[in-house]
Design an enzyme around this catalytic site. Structure first.
Site, mmCIF file in Angstrom:
data_model
loop_
_atom_site.group_PDB
_atom_site.id
_atom_site.type_symbol
_atom_site.label_atom_id
_atom_site.label_comp_id
_atom_site.label_asym_id
_atom_site.label_seq_id
_atom_site.Cartn_x
_atom_site.Cartn_y
_atom_site.Cartn_z
ATOM 1 N N THR A 146 0.821 -1.211 0.000
ATOM 2 C CA THR A 146 0.000 0.000 0.000
ATOM 3 C C THR A 146 0.857 1.263 0.000
ATOM 4 O O THR A 146 1.743 1.420 0.850
ATOM 5 C CB THR A 146 -0.880 -0.017 1.265
ATOM 6 O OG1 THR A 146 -1.659 -1.206 1.243
ATOM 7 C CG2 THR A 146 -1.801 1.192 1.305
ATOM 8 N N GLU A 147 0.586 2.146 -0.968
ATOM 9 C CA GLU A 147 1.262 3.453 -1.057
ATOM 10 C C GLU A 147 2.784 3.311 -1.106
ATOM 11 O O GLU A 147 3.517 4.183 -0.649
ATOM 12 C CB GLU A 147 0.856 4.356 0.115
ATOM 13 C CG GLU A 147 -0.654 4.528 0.286
ATOM 14 C CD GLU A 147 -1.300 5.399 -0.771
ATOM 15 O OE1 GLU A 147 -0.567 5.993 -1.588
ATOM 16 O OE2 GLU A 147 -2.549 5.480 -0.802
ATOM 17 N N LEU A 148 3.250 2.176 -1.638
ATOM 18 C CA LEU A 148 4.682 1.862 -1.725
ATOM 19 C C LEU A 148 5.386 1.907 -0.371
ATOM 20 O O LEU A 148 6.577 2.195 -0.284
ATOM 21 C CB LEU A 148 5.400 2.785 -2.716
ATOM 22 C CG LEU A 148 4.975 2.690 -4.189
ATOM 23 C CD1 LEU A 148 5.991 3.408 -5.077
ATOM 24 C CD2 LEU A 148 4.831 1.257 -4.662
ATOM 25 N N ILE A 149 4.620 1.641 0.687
ATOM 26 C CA ILE A 149 5.220 1.636 2.024
ATOM 27 C C ILE A 149 6.220 0.482 2.128
ATOM 28 O O ILE A 149 5.920 -0.649 1.745
ATOM 29 C CB ILE A 149 4.130 1.530 3.111
ATOM 30 C CG1 ILE A 149 3.325 2.830 3.149
ATOM 31 C CG2 ILE A 149 4.740 1.231 4.484
ATOM 32 C CD1 ILE A 149 2.072 2.769 4.001
ATOM 33 N N TRP A 300 5.300 6.663 -0.852
ATOM 34 C CA TRP A 300 5.458 7.550 -2.006
ATOM 35 C C TRP A 300 4.647 8.848 -1.842
ATOM 36 O O TRP A 300 4.478 9.593 -2.785
ATOM 37 C CB TRP A 300 5.136 6.842 -3.327
ATOM 38 C CG TRP A 300 3.693 6.504 -3.626
ATOM 39 C CD1 TRP A 300 2.622 6.631 -2.810
ATOM 40 C CD2 TRP A 300 3.194 5.990 -4.871
ATOM 41 N NE1 TRP A 300 1.485 6.219 -3.452
ATOM 42 C CE2 TRP A 300 1.803 5.808 -4.725
ATOM 43 C CE3 TRP A 300 3.782 5.651 -6.095
ATOM 44 C CZ2 TRP A 300 0.986 5.318 -5.746
ATOM 45 C CZ3 TRP A 300 2.979 5.154 -7.117
ATOM 46 C CH2 TRP A 300 1.597 4.999 -6.938
#
Lengths: 403, 429
Positions: A146-149, A300
């Protein structure tokens, strides 16, 4: 051979309907069907359908030399099934060409990786099963959180689940002088390849494309190809990661974004030594240059590239903590509605709406929120969560009664 | 810049927010080295010496002079058989109007005596005083050298217009409240409306205390949008007040504090209270203040059967007001129409979370508050419940609210006003 890797994120949350405190204990359906459906239909018309058609054209025209990678969240796939079977069919058609790759992610587009390895794994498994069912047995090899976490620890968790590679942000504060245009390795488990987003060139398309105050406006393929050619020869991978809604939704059709994408492959083939790859091909073919150390999670989002958009203030922390306190109880309950709501309530967007950073990043945040203020978002979510907690407690009592 | 300013009241002798706002503004202007001549109907002598104060009661005029006759001609619209108190609700308003119809003193004669003792209040000779104030303005405009004229609210508009006719200097009309805020949609008639309109149209520039008020000025008074700017009010003291008062009930307290009049929307607070109490009996509601709707509110609370949970305090002042804020867990301002509304900022100073209506100017500057439509009692009840039950939101308001207050400074407001002055000064022929 140098290569460009396009990855597009496809995601829509299940938005919560206006839910008052007097609905607690009375109304157990939380989802705003009308707005969810109308948003999916709107984005389908403006983005998903025309852009899928465009990509299919390009893939056919270049016989598979042009290729892209998608990650489609589980909550978004559910909405496609319910509201946009035509969109789902067009994605299925793309994947069936063999030149479009799908990534694994958490089913709910959740933040579970930050709190519970077990729930994280369960959510990934749910998504995997969904992809398999909807895309003819397809099995993703690369993971995007998720969200490039990403952090070293999250990478290690992902590696344990059997993935070869993982995507994240080429955050400046992590890279320092290093370039995002190489493949890296997870610092705990070097078998996991790390692909980093080149945020400069990605955001030139995703955010700045139609910005008339930008000194490089308007962005043409000539300019873009020049910038690509300016990348030092030894740097072999250019990762262009962005929201799929960039095309037609964030950047409207009138900005010329579709035309830009239509002619970009031709320009790349003619004027650069780059080709196109999927994430799996990049992970497999490129030589990892070094381990990358990310002790504290990055993402990101925003200038800070950290977690503050979702877990930056007390509201978000309270909601997040209260939700995940339920994990152990929910796991024991075999009830389809409870499991669905547990899943949908985890979606990161609910926490994003509560973000009070809008003082600095206001424009972006308010664009993505249907609430007037973060406080409205918080109260609405907490009302729903209060009802959900009651339902979980009641089910638990039933279980005890049965035993 | 030398500013000739007309206001109706100045601290410490004030009856409403107008005087406080004038004080803050003058203080800010002095900070930016502006010279202020401040004219009030009556000077008490204990005003802070921020400006060159002029006591209108001391000014002698010779009514035979032509300039006074001219000014008087332009003021004929004041000779109307009605009487208005500026900050009352429609019902009180009607009562007073009736009263003056039967006890009317002849305006012309007293106004033209050589010297005139102003009361400076909002009493039954208000219209007479406003007229006389304008005549005095004519004299002052001749006596005192100035670059700009600045008039606060309708009471001072005739004075502002009169001064402009004498000196020809640019006039700034400051609008703190309109007749639509005071009387609802019925505001579009009567002498106050006429005076407001004349002042706003005659002004070279209009300063409104909020975008809400700016829109009213443009839509209802037909003022050219290009000459209306917004200057939000500020706070004199942004420090947090740490009270030692302890509440002596275990329940959480939700408070309405203000005049109980149509403009303040008390009935919506009562209806929202009912919805909350139905679900959560561990809450007490307090309505502090008085006004023409008080009895109706008491009746409604009884009718809803929540008398043991809903309390009335009557009119509060001084320390009692501070204590009320301090023991409140939530402060609600459900105003139907509030040009600005400074009270929620006072609540913030006591670390009390606030719910404000979107129909208030303060909603434009206060971020850390829940904002609802005044008529949306469901949303109001929901916000009250949320603030009482979900701890983190109250905690955040405490942390961020005090920070926000620090940015609402009169110096900032005055700085913007100075640029308005300078622009007007330059545009002069």
């Amino acid at each position: 051979m140098r290569t460009i890797c396009f990855y597009f994120q496809v995601h829509q949350p299940f938005r919560i309907k206006p839910y008052r405190f007097f609905d607690i204990g009375e109304d157990h359906y939380y989802w705003d069907d009308y707005s969810n459906k109308s948003i999916i239909r709107k984005v389908a018309t403006k983005c998903y359908l025309p852009m899928n058609a465009l990509l299919l054209d390009l893939i056919k025209r270049y016989n598979g030399k042009f290729k892209v990678t998608f990650s489609i969240s589980g909550v978004c796939l559910d909405q496609f099934e319910a509201y946009a079977p035509d969109v789902l069919a067009s994605f299925q058609e793309l994947v069936a060409t063999g030149h479009v790759e799908l990534l694994s992610e958490t089913d709910a587009h959740a933040l579970a990786s930050l709190t519970s390895e077990e729930e994280f794994a369960r959510s990934v498994e749910r998504h995997k099963a969904k992809i398999k069912r909807l895309f003819n047995g397809y099995e993703p090899k690369v993971f995007r959180n998720t969200e490039l976490i990403y952090s070293d620890k999250i990478g290690a968790m992902v590696s344990k689940l059997g993935y070869q590679g993982m995507l994240t942000e080429g955050a400046k504060h992590i890279l320092g002088w290093k370039s995002p245009n190489f493949v890296y390795q997870n610092s705990i488990d070097p078998n996991l390849k790390i692909l980093l987003k080149n945020f400069q060139l990605s955001d030139d398309i995703a955010f700045r494309f139609s910005n008339k105050t930008w000194s490089d406006y308007p962005l043409t393929t000539e300019k873009f190809v020049n910038w690509i050619n300016a990348i030092p020869k030894e740097q072999e991978v250019l990762n262009l990661f962005m929201d799929y809604e960039t095309f037609g939704e964030h950047q409207w059709a009138e900005t010329g974004i579709f035309e830009f994408m239509r002619v970009l492959p031709e320009a790349v083939f003619n004027y650069t030594d780059f080709d196109f790859s999927t994430t799996t091909e990049v992970a497999k073919n490129a030589n990892p240059i070094a381990k990358i150390n990310v002790p504290v999670p990055i993402s990101w989002a925003d200038e800070e590239r950290d977690l503050t958009a979702w877990l930056g203030n007390d509201l978000q922390k309270e909601a997040f903590t209260k939700l995940y306190e339920l994990e152990a109880q929910v796991k024991k309950i075999e009830d389809a509605d409870i499991q669905r709501d547990w899943n949908y309530l985890q979606t990161s967007d609910h926490f994003y709406y509560m973000c009070t950073k809008f003082f600095s990043d206001g424009a972006v945040h308010s664009y993505f929120s249907h609430y007037d203020t973060p406080y409205d978002a918080f109260i609405n979510y907490m009302n729903v969560l209060s009802d959900f907690i009651l339902r979980v407690k009641n089910k638990e009592k039933e279980l005890v009664g049965v035993q | 810049m030398k500013v000739l300013m007309f206001g109706w009241e100045f601290p410490p002798h004030i009856s409403g927010g107008l005087g406080t706002a004038c004080y803050g503004l003058v203080k800010g202007l002095v900070h930016h080295n502006q010279d202020i001549i401040f004219v009030v109907p009556k000077l008490w002598g204990d005003e802070e010496p921020l400006a060159d104060f002029v006591n209108a009661s001391d000014i002698e005029i010779d009514y035979r002079e032509k300039k006074f006759i001219d000014t008087w001609k332009n003021l004929t619209y004041l000779e109307i058989n009605s009487f208005l108190v500026p900050y009352l609700g429609p019902q009180e308003f009607e009562k007073y109007t009736d009263y003056t119809l039967h006890h009317r003193s002849d305006v012309d004669e007293t106004v033209f005596s050589n010297k005139y003792e102003f009361s400076g209040k909002y009493g039954k000779n208000l219209m007479e005083e406003v007229s006389r104030y304008a005549l005095v303005a004519t004299q002052i405009a001749k006596m005192k050298d100035h670059d700009i004229i600045h008039a606060h609210d309708w009471l001072a508009y005739p004075a502002g217009i009169a001064a402009k006719q004498i000196s020809g200097k640019p006039l700034v009309a400051h609008i703190h409240a309109t007749q639509f805020d005071r009387a609802g949609q019925g505001g579009a008639q009567g002498p106050v409306f006429e005076m407001e309109k004349a002042g706003l149209l005659a002004a070279d520039h209009v300063v409104a205390v909020s975008h809400l008020t700016r829109n009213i000025v443009i839509e209802k008074y037909g003022v050219d949008p290009d000459k209306v700017s917004v200057l939000h009010n500020a706070v004199l003291d942004a420090s947090i007040i740490h009270s030692t008062i302890r509440k002596n009930v275990p329940e959480k307290i939700v408070t309405f504090l203000g005049r109980i009049t149509f403009q303040k929307g008390p009935e919506y607070f009562v209806e929202a209270a009912k919805k909350v109490i139905d679900r959560d009996p561990n809450v007490r509601f307090v309505m502090a203040g008085s006004g023409d709707l008080l009895n109706r509110m008491v009746e409604r609370v009884a009718e809803l059967g929540m008398g043991t949970r809903f309390h009335f305090t009557g009119f509060l002042k001084g320390q009692d007001v501070d204590d009320m804020y301090a023991i409140s867990d939530v402060y609600v301002m459900p105003s139907v129409s509030e040009p600005f509304g400074i009270a929620p900022l006072e609540a913030v100073r006591h670390n009390t979370p606030v719910i404000i209506s979107k129909q208030s100017g303060v909603a434009e500057v206060l971020r850390n508050a829940i904002k609802i439509d005044f008529w949306d009692v469901d949303a109001m009840a929901d916000a009250i419940f949320g603030l009482l039950h979900y701890e983190s939101i109250a905690r955040m308001f405490k942390e961020l609210g005090s920070e926000e207050l620090k940015n609402l400074k009169w110096e900032h407001v005055a700085a913007k006003l100075v640029t308005v002055y300078e622009k007007l000064h330059k545009q002069q022929p």
